[in-house]
Motif scaffolding. Structure first.
Motif, PDB file in Angstrom:
ATOM      1  N   THR A 339       0.825  -1.341  -0.007  1.00  0.00           N
ATOM      2  CA  THR A 339       0.005  -0.038   0.000  1.00  0.00           C
ATOM      3  C   THR A 339       0.892   1.345   0.043  1.00  0.00           C
ATOM      4  OG1 THR A 339      -1.777   1.036   1.025  1.00  0.00           O
ATOM      5  CG2 THR A 339      -0.140   0.072   2.566  1.00  0.00           C
ATOM      6  N   ASN A 340       0.342   2.303  -0.756  1.00  0.00           N
ATOM      7  CA  ASN A 340       0.927   3.593  -0.598  1.00  0.00           C
ATOM      8  C   ASN A 340      -0.051   4.507   0.153  1.00  0.00           C
ATOM      9  OD1 ASN A 340      -1.041   3.652  -2.581  1.00  0.00           O
ATOM     10  ND2 ASN A 340       0.377   5.138  -4.080  1.00  0.00           N
ATOM     11  N   THR A 341      -0.820   4.115   0.792  1.00  0.00           N
ATOM     12  CA  THR A 341      -2.026   4.917   1.676  1.00  0.00           C
ATOM     13  C   THR A 341      -1.170   5.389   2.951  1.00  0.00           C
ATOM     14  OG1 THR A 341      -2.987   3.020   2.656  1.00  0.00           O
ATOM     15  CG2 THR A 341      -3.695   3.662   0.249  1.00  0.00           C
ATOM     16  N   ASP A 342      -2.000   6.131   3.564  1.00  0.00           N
ATOM     17  CA  ASP A 342      -1.578   6.331   4.873  1.00  0.00           C
ATOM     18  C   ASP A 342      -2.491   5.644   5.904  1.00  0.00           C
ATOM     19  OD1 ASP A 342      -3.929   7.969   4.570  1.00  0.00           O
ATOM     20  OD2 ASP A 342      -3.194   9.931   4.743  1.00  0.00           O
ATOM     21  N   LEU A 343      -3.354   4.912   5.713  1.00  0.00           N
ATOM     22  CA  LEU A 343      -4.217   4.346   6.467  1.00  0.00           C
ATOM     23  C   LEU A 343      -3.139   3.345   7.414  1.00  0.00           C
ATOM     24  CD1 LEU A 343      -6.874   2.799   4.024  1.00  0.00           C
ATOM     25  CD2 LEU A 343      -6.995   4.669   5.390  1.00  0.00           C
ATOM     26  N   SER A 344      -3.889   2.940   8.434  1.00  0.00           N
ATOM     27  CA  SER A 344      -3.214   2.100   9.615  1.00  0.00           C
ATOM     28  C   SER A 344      -3.180   0.721   8.841  1.00  0.00           C
ATOM     29  CB  SER A 344      -3.945   2.185  10.960  1.00  0.00           C
ATOM     30  OG  SER A 344      -5.107   1.415  10.779  1.00  0.00           O
ATOM     31  N   LYS A 345      -2.071  -0.233   9.360  1.00  0.00           N
ATOM     32  CA  LYS A 345      -2.030  -1.404   8.808  1.00  0.00           C
ATOM     33  C   LYS A 345      -3.387  -2.380   9.213  1.00  0.00           C
ATOM     34  CE  LYS A 345       0.888  -3.255  12.812  1.00  0.00           C
ATOM     35  NZ  LYS A 345      -0.361  -4.020  13.766  1.00  0.00           N
ATOM     36  N   ASP A 346      -3.897  -2.207  10.406  1.00  0.00           N
ATOM     37  CA  ASP A 346      -5.393  -2.685  10.454  1.00  0.00           C
ATOM     38  C   ASP A 346      -6.382  -2.429   9.621  1.00  0.00           C
ATOM     39  OD1 ASP A 346      -4.248  -4.183  12.537  1.00  0.00           O
ATOM     40  OD2 ASP A 346      -4.813  -2.754  14.347  1.00  0.00           O
ATOM     41  N   GLN A 347      -6.477  -1.069   9.155  1.00  0.00           N
ATOM     42  CA  GLN A 347      -7.220  -0.480   8.065  1.00  0.00           C
ATOM     43  C   GLN A 347      -6.952  -1.044   6.896  1.00  0.00           C
ATOM     44  OE1 GLN A 347      -6.674   3.667   8.684  1.00  0.00           O
ATOM     45  NE2 GLN A 347      -8.756   4.047   9.562  1.00  0.00           N
ATOM     46  N   VAL A 348      -6.018  -1.221   6.436  1.00  0.00           N
ATOM     47  CA  VAL A 348      -5.311  -1.892   5.247  1.00  0.00           C
ATOM     48  C   VAL A 348      -5.959  -3.322   5.103  1.00  0.00           C
ATOM     49  CG1 VAL A 348      -3.339  -2.573   4.003  1.00  0.00           C
ATOM     50  CG2 VAL A 348      -3.336  -0.208   4.710  1.00  0.00           C
ATOM     51  N   ILE A 349      -5.502  -4.178   6.169  1.00  0.00           N
ATOM     52  CA  ILE A 349      -5.809  -5.340   6.339  1.00  0.00           C
ATOM     53  C   ILE A 349      -7.503  -5.663   5.998  1.00  0.00           C
ATOM     54  CG2 ILE A 349      -6.146  -7.502   7.649  1.00  0.00           C
ATOM     55  CD1 ILE A 349      -3.290  -6.384   8.942  1.00  0.00           C
ATOM     56  N   GLU A 350      -8.255  -4.854   6.723  1.00  0.00           N
ATOM     57  CA  GLU A 350      -9.675  -4.503   6.842  1.00  0.00           C
ATOM     58  C   GLU A 350     -10.318  -4.642   5.342  1.00  0.00           C
ATOM     59  OE1 GLU A 350     -13.542  -2.640   8.815  1.00  0.00           O
ATOM     60  OE2 GLU A 350     -11.533  -2.016   9.405  1.00  0.00           O
ATOM     61  N   ARG A 351      -9.725  -3.489   4.839  1.00  0.00           N
ATOM     62  CA  ARG A 351     -10.257  -2.848   3.507  1.00  0.00           C
ATOM     63  C   ARG A 351      -9.801  -4.089   2.231  1.00  0.00           C
ATOM     64  NH1 ARG A 351     -13.483  -0.664   4.404  1.00  0.00           N
ATOM     65  NH2 ARG A 351     -14.029   1.720   4.579  1.00  0.00           N
ATOM     66  N   TYR A 352      -8.604  -4.745   2.352  1.00  0.00           N
ATOM     67  CA  TYR A 352      -8.247  -5.830   1.498  1.00  0.00           C
ATOM     68  C   TYR A 352      -9.099  -7.165   1.610  1.00  0.00           C
ATOM     69  CZ  TYR A 352      -5.585  -9.114  -1.391  1.00  0.00           C
ATOM     70  OH  TYR A 352      -5.381 -10.166  -2.126  1.00  0.00           O
ATOM     71  N   GLY A 353      -9.475  -7.138   2.840  1.00  0.00           N
ATOM     72  CA  GLY A 353     -10.617  -8.239   3.468  1.00  0.00           C
ATOM     73  C   GLY A 353     -11.978  -8.026   2.786  1.00  0.00           C
ATOM     74  N   ASP A 354     -12.287  -6.958   2.272  1.00  0.00           N
ATOM     75  CA  ASP A 354     -13.485  -6.770   1.656  1.00  0.00           C
ATOM     76  C   ASP A 354     -13.610  -7.104   0.230  1.00  0.00           C
ATOM     77  OD1 ASP A 354     -14.689  -5.865   4.037  1.00  0.00           O
ATOM     78  OD2 ASP A 354     -14.549  -3.517   3.744  1.00  0.00           O
ATOM     79  N   LEU A 355     -12.438  -7.571  -0.484  1.00  0.00           N
ATOM     80  CA  LEU A 355     -12.431  -8.118  -1.744  1.00  0.00           C
ATOM     81  C   LEU A 355     -13.514  -9.175  -2.071  1.00  0.00           C
ATOM     82  CD1 LEU A 355      -8.906  -8.044  -3.071  1.00  0.00           C
ATOM     83  CD2 LEU A 355     -10.910  -6.923  -4.210  1.00  0.00           C
ATOM     84  N   TRP A 356     -13.766  -9.906  -0.816  1.00  0.00           N
ATOM     85  CA  TRP A 356     -14.726 -10.978  -1.048  1.00  0.00           C
ATOM     86  C   TRP A 356     -16.360 -10.505  -1.434  1.00  0.00           C
ATOM     87  CZ3 TRP A 356     -19.639 -11.067   1.228  1.00  0.00           C
ATOM     88  CH2 TRP A 356     -20.014 -10.231   2.324  1.00  0.00           C
ATOM     89  N   LEU A 357     -16.530  -9.182  -1.551  1.00  0.00           N
ATOM     90  CA  LEU A 357     -17.707  -8.541  -1.929  1.00  0.00           C
ATOM     91  C   LEU A 357     -17.733  -8.697  -3.501  1.00  0.00           C
ATOM     92  CD1 LEU A 357     -17.731  -5.491   0.401  1.00  0.00           C
ATOM     93  CD2 LEU A 357     -19.362  -7.391   0.298  1.00  0.00           C
ATOM     94  N   ILE A 358     -16.518  -8.321  -3.995  1.00  0.00           N
ATOM     95  CA  ILE A 358     -16.573  -8.439  -5.757  1.00  0.00           C
ATOM     96  C   ILE A 358     -16.512 -10.011  -5.979  1.00  0.00           C
ATOM     97  CG2 ILE A 358     -13.841  -8.397  -6.009  1.00  0.00           C
ATOM     98  CD1 ILE A 358     -14.775  -6.199  -8.112  1.00  0.00           C
ATOM     99  N   GLU A 359     -16.094 -10.721  -5.377  1.00  0.00           N
ATOM    100  CA  GLU A 359     -16.113 -12.247  -5.522  1.00  0.00           C
ATOM    101  C   GLU A 359     -17.345 -12.505  -5.466  1.00  0.00           C
ATOM    102  OE1 GLU A 359     -13.423 -14.068  -2.759  1.00  0.00           O
ATOM    103  OE2 GLU A 359     -11.518 -13.127  -4.062  1.00  0.00           O
ATOM    104  N   ARG A 360     -18.154 -12.433  -4.602  1.00  0.00           N
ATOM    105  CA  ARG A 360     -19.500 -12.668  -4.257  1.00  0.00           C
ATOM    106  C   ARG A 360     -20.305 -11.921  -5.524  1.00  0.00           C
ATOM    107  NH1 ARG A 360     -24.018 -10.292  -1.284  1.00  0.00           N
ATOM    108  NH2 ARG A 360     -25.440 -11.915  -0.628  1.00  0.00           N
ATOM    109  N   ALA A 361     -20.022 -11.145  -5.913  1.00  0.00           N
ATOM    110  CA  ALA A 361     -20.652 -10.153  -7.141  1.00  0.00           C
ATOM    111  C   ALA A 361     -20.633 -11.099  -8.372  1.00  0.00           C
ATOM    112  CB  ALA A 361     -20.350  -8.910  -7.244  1.00  0.00           C
ATOM    113  N   PHE A 362     -19.495 -11.629  -8.559  1.00  0.00           N
ATOM    114  CA  PHE A 362     -19.278 -12.538  -9.758  1.00  0.00           C
ATOM    115  C   PHE A 362     -19.941 -13.888  -9.480  1.00  0.00           C
ATOM    116  CE2 PHE A 362     -15.016 -10.385 -10.586  1.00  0.00           C
ATOM    117  CZ  PHE A 362     -15.550  -9.714 -11.577  1.00  0.00           C
ATOM    118  N   ARG A 363     -20.108 -14.242  -8.341  1.00  0.00           N
ATOM    119  CA  ARG A 363     -20.818 -15.687  -8.013  1.00  0.00           C
ATOM    120  C   ARG A 363     -22.261 -15.332  -8.207  1.00  0.00           C
ATOM    121  NH1 ARG A 363     -18.972 -16.247  -3.355  1.00  0.00           N
ATOM    122  NH2 ARG A 363     -20.845 -15.467  -2.062  1.00  0.00           N
ATOM    123  N   ILE A 364     -22.854 -14.317  -7.757  1.00  0.00           N
ATOM    124  CA  ILE A 364     -24.323 -14.277  -7.915  1.00  0.00           C
ATOM    125  C   ILE A 364     -24.830 -14.038  -9.372  1.00  0.00           C
ATOM    126  CG2 ILE A 364     -26.169 -12.506  -7.365  1.00  0.00           C
ATOM    127  CD1 ILE A 364     -24.721 -11.901  -4.643  1.00  0.00           C
TER     128      ILE A 364
END
Length: 458
Positions: A339-364
């Protein structure tokens, strides 16, 4: 009788039940399925898709949610259940119009609605790609054979790039040639989206499969901030040594500086470690079976997947490099994020974890909306088909949001199934030529759903 003498009413003759039944039956003019229109059509309007003044657009989008089939079968469905006579050639002509005149308006409407429900700001987007195959063996300039995520490697396909927001609401899409490398699709979609809606800053979240040095260079050059999955085993040796020296415990994370503008965040999970070890063992066993069967050749000695564990002895004998296999165990459970953001490491990990939403979009899209296989061959109609599925998924997500808001115990699929049981009866009485309409609500489930969304009935 009082009614006969003073009310001037004409009474039905109850002596002959058969005639009475015939009289009621003959008064019926039509029976049509209206549940999907009552609920999904309501959400269609709330999103703003009714700004597109084409009833056929409305029918195609709602039908994609209720009865996702070919355009020919869609016309048949509309005739049988909606009493609408629509020639399939008219549908094809409309797809041409949707592509040339309305496609951009669709994405504009969807974006404005997403902006409203997300509090007026979209600063984080998620990008991923999938492949959509065709029931054809004939390739062309768009439909080409390539790596298929559906396992249909002999079928021509297209690559679909999708951008979604926090919460998984669809924002934009583009289609590409079936053999295009997925890493080359990200920047065109991002740039088109950013330019169309005049956005200044975006944080882009994407999987490691889209990573390349050139992609990262272009993201930086274009002013994007990003959170990307990292291929930590491919990092420079000095950085690899830093990663392995962290000695993280379950749930712990650490931050390393990859370069002046980029941080590498490392996490460790014991459950992921078990999964990694299991997958490595499974891959090794598969390789051993192939060696025993004599199916592996010199061409298999490469760095693809678990083939990296193969080595040649002499000029012909292929064996497994057990030392390389065992050395890989030190990476089990580790995952990295660039990452090149200024987000905290916990925020970065949480945001990356939300990628399942797009995987779900494809599945649906692939299962519930049955976006593939695609039966069209003309590029503009292929893209119009994708546009209809895009709108249908937008309605799906908004229905899901509203069900959650109302604390409903039903899923989107259950609600759509209930709407498919709600019919409308049209009939005339013997008193006039006026046609009357009534909803046929026959159980508490239907009644509860209509009340939940403030839909009048009875």
């Amino acid at each position: 009788m009082y009614v006969q003498q003073y009310g001037g009413q004409r009474l039905l003759q109850f002596e002959n039940e058969s005639e009475l039944v015939d009289q009621y039956f003959n008064s019926l003019k039509s029976l049509s399925l209206v549940g999907p229109e009552l609920l999904l059509g309501k959400i269609f309007d709330e999103i703003g898709f009714n700004q597109i003044r084409d009833e056929l657009f409305r029918n195609l989008v709602i039908t994609r949610l209720v009865y996702p089939v070919s355009k020919l079968k869609t016309a048949d469905y509309l005739f049988k259940y909606r009493n609408e006579v629509i020639d399939v050639e008219r549908i094809y002509r409309y797809l041409d119009k949707l592509y040339t005149k309305q496609k951009d308006q669709v994405q504009q409407i969807s974006y404005q609605h997403s902006l409203k429900i997300l509090g007026g700001e979209i600063s984080v987007v998620f990008y991923d790609v999938t492949t959509l195959y065709f029931e054809s063996s004939q390739a062309d300039e768009l439909r080409k054979t390539g790596f298929s995520k559906d396992g249909k490697h002999k079928h021509p396909q297209i690559v679909l790039g999708l951008l979604v927001s926090v919460g998984g609401y669809p924002l934009a899409y583009e289609i590409f040639e079936g053999n295009k490398f997925e890493g080359h699709t990200m920047l065109p979609v991002l740039n088109a989206f950013k330019d169309r809606f005049k956005l200044q800053e975006l944080i882009v979240v994407a999987d490691a499969g889209l990573l390349s040095k050139e992609n990262i260079r272009q993201l930086k050059a274009s002013g994007y901030r990003y959170i990307l999955g990292a291929r930590i085993k491919n990092e420079p040796l000095a950085l690899q040594e830093q990663i392995l020296s962290l000695q993280l415990s379950n749930g712990q994370s650490a931050c390393l500086q990859k370069d002046p503008t980029t941080r590498l965040i490392i996490t460790y999970s014991s459950s992921r470690a078990q999964k990694d070890a299991f997958n490595r063992k499974k891959g090794l066993e598969k390789l051993q079976k192939q060696i025993n069967s004599g199916k592996l050749t010199k061409a298999n000695i490469n760095n693809r997947g678990y083939n990296k564990y193969l080595k040649m002895e002499g000029s012909i004998r292929i064996t497994i490099d057990k030392e390389k296999y065992e050395a890989d165990a030190v990476w089990d459970g580790l995952k990295g994020y660039l990452t090149n953001t200024d987000l905290s490491k916990d925020q970065v990990i949480e945001r990356y974890g939300d990628l399942w939403l797009i995987e779900r979009a494809f599945r649906i899209s692939k299962s519930d909306l049955q976006i593939r296989p695609i039966y069209h061959r003309i590029p503009r109609r292929i893209e119009a088909h994708i546009c209809i599925a895009f709108c249908a998924y937008k309605i799906y997500k908004e229905l899901e949001r509203q069900l959650k808001e109302r604390r409903s115990i039903w899923s989107v699929e259950q609600v759509i199934d209930i709407t498919k049981t709600i019919f409308q009866i049209a009939f005339k009485t013997h008193l006039s030529e006026t046609t009357h309409y009534r909803l046929y609500v026959q159980n508490e489930e239907q009644e509860e759903l209509l009340k939940m969304f403030n839909i009048q009935f009875g």
